[in-house]
Design an enzyme around this catalytic site. Structure first.
Site, PDB file in Angstrom:
ATOM      1  N   GLU A   1       0.926  -1.203  -0.090  1.00 13.72           N
ATOM      2  CA  GLU A   1      -0.035  -0.058   0.065  1.00 13.72           C
ATOM      3  C   GLU A   1       0.819   1.221   0.030  1.00 13.72           C
ATOM      4  O   GLU A   1       1.903   1.397   0.715  1.00 13.72           O
ATOM      5  CB  GLU A   1      -0.880   0.078   1.285  1.00 13.72           C
ATOM      6  N   HIS A   2       0.547   2.208  -0.759  1.00 12.42           N
ATOM      7  CA  HIS A   2       1.079   3.615  -0.694  1.00 12.42           C
ATOM      8  C   HIS A   2       0.807   4.374   0.205  1.00 12.42           C
ATOM      9  O   HIS A   2      -0.591   4.675   0.464  1.00 12.42           O
ATOM     10  CB  HIS A   2       1.205   4.208  -1.949  1.00 12.42           C
TER      11      HIS A   2
ATOM     12  N   ASP B   1      14.227  -2.808  12.952  1.00 11.57           N
ATOM     13  CA  ASP B   1      15.272  -1.870  12.301  1.00 11.57           C
ATOM     14  C   ASP B   1      15.101  -0.453  12.660  1.00 11.57           C
ATOM     15  O   ASP B   1      14.785   0.169  11.661  1.00 11.57           O
ATOM     16  CB  ASP B   1      15.680  -2.549  10.979  1.00 11.57           C
TER      17      ASP B   1
END
Length: 309
Positions: free
Chosen positions: A89-90, A217
Site C-alpha cells: 500500500e502507498h 530496524d
C-alpha cells in the site's frame, strides 16, 4: 512494469506516478491503480526474494497487532530483468514531528501485545465455554520468527529458541562475528568477543523477558507520520527483548525525548538497561561494519571493551 503489475495484481489500470524513493538497499516507485495507489520496492540482487518475503511477513505480523500503523503488504513478485519486488500500500508519509509521543506509546503497545495476550490466556485457562476464535493470535513463548528476515540485506537467523541470552549471542552476534572473521580475520575483534561472551549472562541477572514482536530496524529513516499518526516501515521483525528495539533508535538520532518518555511510561527501564543497550547496539555496529566497511570497526570494538570492564 505496468503490464506486469496489472497482470499480477488483477488491476484494470496501472500507471506510474511521480513518487519515487529508496534507501541504500532498494529503490521504490509508486503506481496508481484502479484498486488504489501502491508502492513497489525493487532490488536486483539474487537474494532479494528472501529479503522481501521477510519484510512482507514482518509487516503482516505488525499489522495484525493493531498497534502502530505500517503499510499493508500485498505481494512479492519476480522483477523484470532479475531480482524481486515487494508491492505494498502507498502511504503519503512525511518526517516524524508532531506524532513522536504517539509513536512512543504505540511502539510500547506493540512490544506489550504478546505479553498481554499471554496474561489473558492464563486468566481464561480456567474459564469454561470460551468463545471460539478468541485466541486467533497464539501466545508466542519463544524468541525467533517463522521466516528469515534481513537487517539491511544480510539475513538474520530466526530459529526459535527458549533462551533469549543464547538466542542473542548465537543468532545475532555470532553470525556477524563470523562475517568479520571471513572478511578481515580481525584478531582483536575475535578476542574481545570471546571475552564478552563470558560476561553476557551477568547483564541479564534477575530479568524476566517475555518475547515481544519487534520492528527490528527502527532507526530514524524507518519512521514517519501522516495526518492520522505515526507510521513505521522497512521492518526486520522477530520476537525478542523489547529493549533491543531502542538500540539502533539511539545510534543515529531522529527520536525526541518525548518519544522515549512516552515509551518508558508504559515500559519502564529495568536495572542494567544502559549496559544492555550497548550490547544491543553492538549488533547494529557489526551489521554496519559487514555492510559498509571498517568505518564501524572502532565503535564495535569500543562497545566490547566497555562491556568487558
Amino acid at each position: 512494469m505496468e503490464e506486469l503489475l496489472r497482470r499480477e495484481l488483477g488491476c484494470g489500470y496501472v500507471k506510474a506516478t511521480g513518487h519515487s524513493g529508496g534507501g541504500c538497499i532498494s529503490q521504490g516507485q509508486s503506481y496508481d491503480t484502479d484498486q488504489g495507489r501502491v508502492f513497489v520496492k525493487v532490488n536486483s540482487k539474487a537474494e532479494a526474494r528472501r529479503m522481501f518475503e521477510g519484510e512482507m511477513a514482518s509487516l503482516s505480523a505488525i499489522l495484525k497487532t493493531d498497534t502502530v500503523k505500517v503499510p499493508r503488504p500485498i505481494k512479492v513478485l519476480d522483477a523484470p530483468g532479475g531480482g524481486s519486488m515487494l508491492v505494498m500500500e502507498h502511504l503519503d508519509m512525511r518526517y516524524l514531528s508532531s506524532h513522536a509521543v504517539k509513536l512512543g506509546e504505540q511502539l510500547a503497545d506493540l512490544h506489550l501485545q504478546n505479553q498481554k495476550l499471554g496474561e489473558m490466556l492464563r486468566k481464561e485457562a480456567g474459564t469454561v465455554g470460551r468463545r471460539d476464535g478468541q485466541a486467533e493470535q497464539p501466545f508466542v513463548d519463544q524468541f525467533g520468527f517463522d521466516v528469515v528476515t534481513c537487517c539491511g540485506y544480510l539475513p538474520q537467523v530466526n530459529d526459535w529458541q527458549k533462551d533469549w541470552v543464547e538466542f542473542y549471542a548465537q543468532q545475532r552476534i555470532q553470525p556477524q562475528m563470523d562475517m568479520v572473521e571471513r572478511g578481515s580475520g580481525d584478531r582483536e575483534a575475535l578476542q574481545l568477543w570471546s571475552a564478552l561472551q563470558l560476561k553476557i549472562p551477568s547483564l541479564f541477572r534477575d530479568l524476566e523477558i517475555v518475547p515481544a514482536l519487534l520492528h527490528g530496524d527502527l532507526w530514524g529513516g524507518n519512521v514517519a507520520e501522516d495526518s492520522s499518526g505515526p507510521i513505521i516501515f522497512d521492518p526486520a521483525s522477530f520476537y525478542g527483548h523489547s529493549e533491543y528495539e531502542l538500540a539502533i533508535a539511539g545510534m543515529f538520532g531522529g527520536f525526541s525525548s518525548s518519544f522515549y518518555s512516552a515509551y518508558h511510561s508504559k515500559i519502564p527501564k529495568a536495572p542494567g538497561f544502559e549496559k544492555r543497550l550497548q550490547l544491543y547496539q553492538l549488533f547494529h555496529y557489526l551489521n554496519h561494519w559487514n555492510h559498509f566497511g571498517s568505518g564501524y570497526r572502532g565503535s564495535s570494538l569500543n562497545i566490547m571493551r566497555n562491556l568487558i570492564k
